[in-house]
Design an enzyme around this catalytic site. Structure first.
Site, short mmCIF file in Angstrom:
data_model
loop_
_atom_site.label_atom_id
_atom_site.label_comp_id
_atom_site.label_asym_id
_atom_site.label_seq_id
_atom_site.Cartn_x
_atom_site.Cartn_y
_atom_site.Cartn_z
N ASP A 1 0.82 -1.21 0.00
CA ASP A 1 0.00 0.00 0.00
C ASP A 1 0.86 1.26 0.00
O ASP A 1 1.93 1.30 0.60
CB ASP A 1 -0.89 0.01 1.24
N GLU B 1 1.56 -0.29 -5.14
CA GLU B 1 0.56 0.74 -5.44
C GLU B 1 1.29 2.06 -5.66
O GLU B 1 1.60 2.79 -4.74
CB GLU B 1 -0.43 0.88 -4.29
#
EC number: 2.4.1.18
Length: 839
Positions: free
Chosen positions: A486, A541
């Protein structure tokens, strides 16, 4: 008296400390803004004709600022600077390491093993001395799965310049970055015995049981005193006082009881009490393996989790190999029930995993695994990095879930959060030892103002140990098959991508705003994962388009397997705000194919971000409130519903067909879930006096209505059937990873897009009213083509305008720069996929 949580009985509180209120804030979806970035002349060669794009990157001179390491176990705030001089020799790094990790002077020939657990002792040596508990656990499976785990030595790091010659203009930065990575590898090899040993910090820190007792260690250099407290000693801070070594590591050994039982019973609540610069503080151990929130209480408690062998889950099924075509079902265990409640690992295992398999996905990505005290953070405000969320069940129930997924042939990816940590002082790492700089940067650099969270200091030796060990823990202990990392953009830049537009100019990636320490950490963790777990998958990401992101570390890259192609979802939202006649076919194709050569992408039309309250899913953009009244098949439809169902299918298939080598969907979106996600929450009182209304802690919008997709009397069912057909088509033909890719038509007048993937020909007609008879479609291979997927089929909620049994024969008529072609009927707002017949 006892209370039960997630299937475990815990002792009642003997004595409770007083705690203040807890604050939390979920990660704002708008923080993950996806900005367009150009792929320069090295974009994937997928477009035909005049579809190439010129670079706007220009050479730049990069100023050189010497990077300075300071004492205290951290690097200074100039860690993103570029060093133009020769790299320090390893002997110089010895002096650096003395400051970073507290190693003794060079004239001390060897660090005493017993007094240097934090920095120089090989973890494996210590564990050999202490002994391992529960050696029988999982032995049967592990023996059958034993692999030679080797982390490759650093390479030259120069191949990136062959892959992308534009990088030569930034050689000073990239060579410096690689030298920092190599230096860190050298130091880890020399002083920790290598990444393998360094990444097993959980065998050294936290609680570790041996044949004679339990050892507890914690790195807390800011603390003045420390003691272990919990149910086992009636929370007496004077009973088990810890000792501190010169490296800031506190330690205590608790011998077994006289009857041989462990000194801390399984399920006991534990904390560490410290006298810190900010006062007396009771903290959950940083390496805790499980933590729970008792009913009616605000704070969490660390749990000593050490069940007897008969209660441990024994893995039965081998981990599947990573699929060539990655089709990911993004999921959240807590909201995976049709009922308004928090769902469990066990229910997800029994009810949701078979659904995922039936739909045709080959990977499940699970969010919110790491413990987070604020449920509405969606799992992104992590408080306990080594503990699986207790809301959903026990650690062994999570293992059972993963084992069942492996039995079904699904790989399991974890949404791992190493980009930031919860700002929660009570339950998390923030000010763990009473200082602002323990695990994080100090001041503004250590705080993410949009996410209200703390930012790690990736230049700190012990932070590296903690995070690398954390990644290793989930792969080793729980047998996850990889990660979706993330917020990688936030990690790689000191501006975190906020209020920044990435245009693709290389100066945006290789300058003083780049946090080299964070990039080096990402290189190290990819080295670790791919070396010790060669089948594991890593997805980053990144919205910035960082060059070299998906190139192996040994070649000079960051080392991810896939980049999350985040621009596509934003493009669909942008398009949906325009009239249909203003949609540009070339713009759609460019967004879908705009990725760097040799770098794989995971594409998605929408993820959990678009489903959050305050945003809209594609289905809701298309059909809005009509979804509530006109989705029953026994009622007349509306033009809005007809348009929405048709385009929902087309958006998804063209995203899978052109967007990347992997595909992702958030659970429920496959059938156009009608509701947004709104976690249970109360009113929020802002400092300026404004009150943000809550939802009275309702779970009504924090669930997934799978029953709607399953109901064959609702139009949702057709969308779900199409999603299933789409995945089974990809499973059969493997078109996402086919070497043959060619876009032959982007007709702005007809609103037609035609492209080839492998032996398939895709024909998309985005026109709102025009259907075309005898429409000529170019192709490469001669022969007979047949319809293998038709979005207009009645099973999928269409009008059935295509004859599924029709055959299409090619002629030697060149069309759209293709050597052959055939004629088709292309109805409005449909996609039809044709396959070369194998007859």
């Amino acid at each position: 008296m006892s209370y039960a949580i997630a299937g475990i009985k815990f002792p009642a509180v003997v004595r409770s400390a007083r705690f203040g209120s807890q604050g939390g804030k979920r990660k704002n979806a708008s923080a993950n803004l996806s900005f367009m970035w150009r792929s320069e002349q090295f974009s994937r060669k997928i477009l035909a004709g005049n579809s190439s794009y010129k670079t706007d990157a220009s050479p730049t001179a990069i100023a050189a600022t010497r990077k300075v390491l300071v004492s205290g176990g951290q690097l200074d705030d100039s860690s993103s600077s570029i060093e133009s001089s020769e790299n320090e020799e390893l002997v110089s790094n010895r002096q650096v390491l003395q400051e970073v990790a507290g190693l003794p002077d060079e004239d001390e020939t060897k660090v005493d093993a017993e007094r240097t657990p934090a920095s120089s002792e090989s973890v494996s040596d210590e564990i050999m001395k202490e002994g391992k508990h529960s050696d029988k656990v999982n032995k049967g499976l592990e023996k059958s799965e034993e692999k030679q785990r080797i982390i490759p030595s650093p390479g030259a790091g120069q191949r990136i310049y062959e892959i992308d010659p534009l990088l030569k203009d930034h050689r000073a930065h990239l060579d410096y970055r690689y030298s920092q990575y190599k230096n860190m590898r050298d130091m880890i090899d020399k002083y920790e015995g290598g990444l393998d040993a360094f990444s097993r910090g959980y065998e050294k820190f936290g609680f570790n049981r041996s044949a004679t007792g339990v050892t507890y260690r914690e790195w807390a250099p800011g603390a003045k005193s420390a003691s272990l407290i919990g149910d086992f000693n009636n929370w007496n801070p004077n009973a088990d006082v810890m000792t501190k070594n010169e490296f800031g590591v506190w330690e205590i050994f608790l011998p077994n009881n006289a009857d041989g039982s462990p000194p801390i019973p399984h399920g006991s609540r534990v904390k560490i009490r410290m006298d810190t610069p900010s006062g007396i503080k009771d903290s959950i151990p940083a390496w805790i393996k499980f933590s729970v929130q008792a009913p009616g209480e605000i704070p969490y408690n660390g749990i000593y989790y050490d069940p007897p062998d008969e209660e441990r889950h024994v893995f039965q099924h081998p981990q599947p190999k990573a699929p060539k075509s990655l089709r990911i079902y993004e999921s959240h265990v807590g909201m995976s029930s049709t009922e308004p409640k928090i769902n469990t690992y066990a229910s997800f295992r029994d009810d949701v995993l078979p659904r995922i398999k039936r739909l045709g996905y080959n990977a499940v990505q699970i969010m919110a695994i790491q413990e987070h005290s604020y449920y509405a953070s969606f799992g992104y405000h992590v408080t306990n990095f080594f503990a699986p969320s207790s809301r959903f069940g026990t650690p062994d129930e999570l293992k059972s879930l993963i084992d069942r997924a492996h039995e079904l042939g699904l790989i399991v990816l974890m949404d791992i959060v190493h980009s930031h940590a919860s700002n929660n002082v009570l339950d998390g790492l923030n000010q763990f030892d009473g200082t602002d700089t323990h695990y994080f940067h100090s001041g503004s650099r250590g705080y993410h103002w949009m996410w209200d969270s703390r930012l790690f200091n990736y230049g700190s030796w012990e932070v590296l140990r903690y995070l690398l060990s954390n990644a290793r823990w989930w792969l080793d202990e729980y047998k996850f098959d990889g990660f979706r990392f993330d917020g990688v953009t936030s990690m790689m830049y000191t501006h975190h991508g906020l209020q920044t537009v990435f245009t693709g100019n290389y100066n945006e990636y290789f300058g003083f705003a780049t946090d080299v320490d964070a990039v080096v950490y990402l290189m190290l963790v990819n080295d670790l994962i791919h070396g010790l777990f060669p089948e594991a998958v890593t997805i980053g990401e990144d919205v910035s388009g960082m060059p070299t992101f998906c190139i192996p570390v040994q070649d000079g890259g960051v080392g991810f397997d896939y980049r999350l192609h985040m621009a596509i979802a934003d493009k669909w939202i942008e398009i949906l705000q325009l009239p249909d006649e203003n949609w540009q076919m070339g713009d759609i194709v460019h967004t879908l194919t705009n990725r760097r050569w040799l770098e794989k992408c995971v594409a998605y039309a929408e993820s959990h971000d678009q489903a959050l309250v305050g945003d809209k899913t594609i289905a809701f953009w298309l059909m809005d409130k009509d979804m509530y009244d006109f989705m029953a098949l026994d009622r007349p439809s509306t033009p809005r519903i007809d348009r929405g169902i048709a385009l929902h299918k087309m958006f998804r298939l063209i995203t899978m067909g052109l967007g990347g080598e992997g595909y992702l969907n958030f659970m429920g979106n496959e059938f156009g879930h009608p509701e947004w996600i709104d976690f249970p929450r109360g009113d929020q009182h802002l400092p300026n006096g404004v009150v943000v209304p809550g939802n009275n802690y309702s779970f009504d919008k924090c669930r997934r209505r799978f029953d709607l997709g399953d109901a064959d009397y609702l139009r949702y069912h057709g969308l779900q059937e199409f999603d299933q057909a789409m995945h089974h088509l990809e499973e059969k033909y493997g078109f996402m990873t086919s070497d043959h890719q060619y876009v032959s038509r982007k007709d702005e007048g007809d609103k037609i897009i035609v492209f080839e993937r492998g032996n398939l020909v895709f024909v998309f007609n985005f026109h709102w009213s025009d259907s075309y008879s005898d429409y000529r479609v170019g192709c490469l291979k001669p022969g007979k083509y047949q319809v293998v997927l038709d979005s207009d089929g009645k099973l999928f909620g269409g009008f059935g305008r295509i004859d599924p049994s029709a055959e299409y024969f090619t002629s030697e008529v060149m069309h759209d720069n293709r050597p052959r072609s055939f004629l088709v009927y292309s109805p409005s707002r449909t996609v039809v996929v044709y396959a070369l017949s194998e007859d």
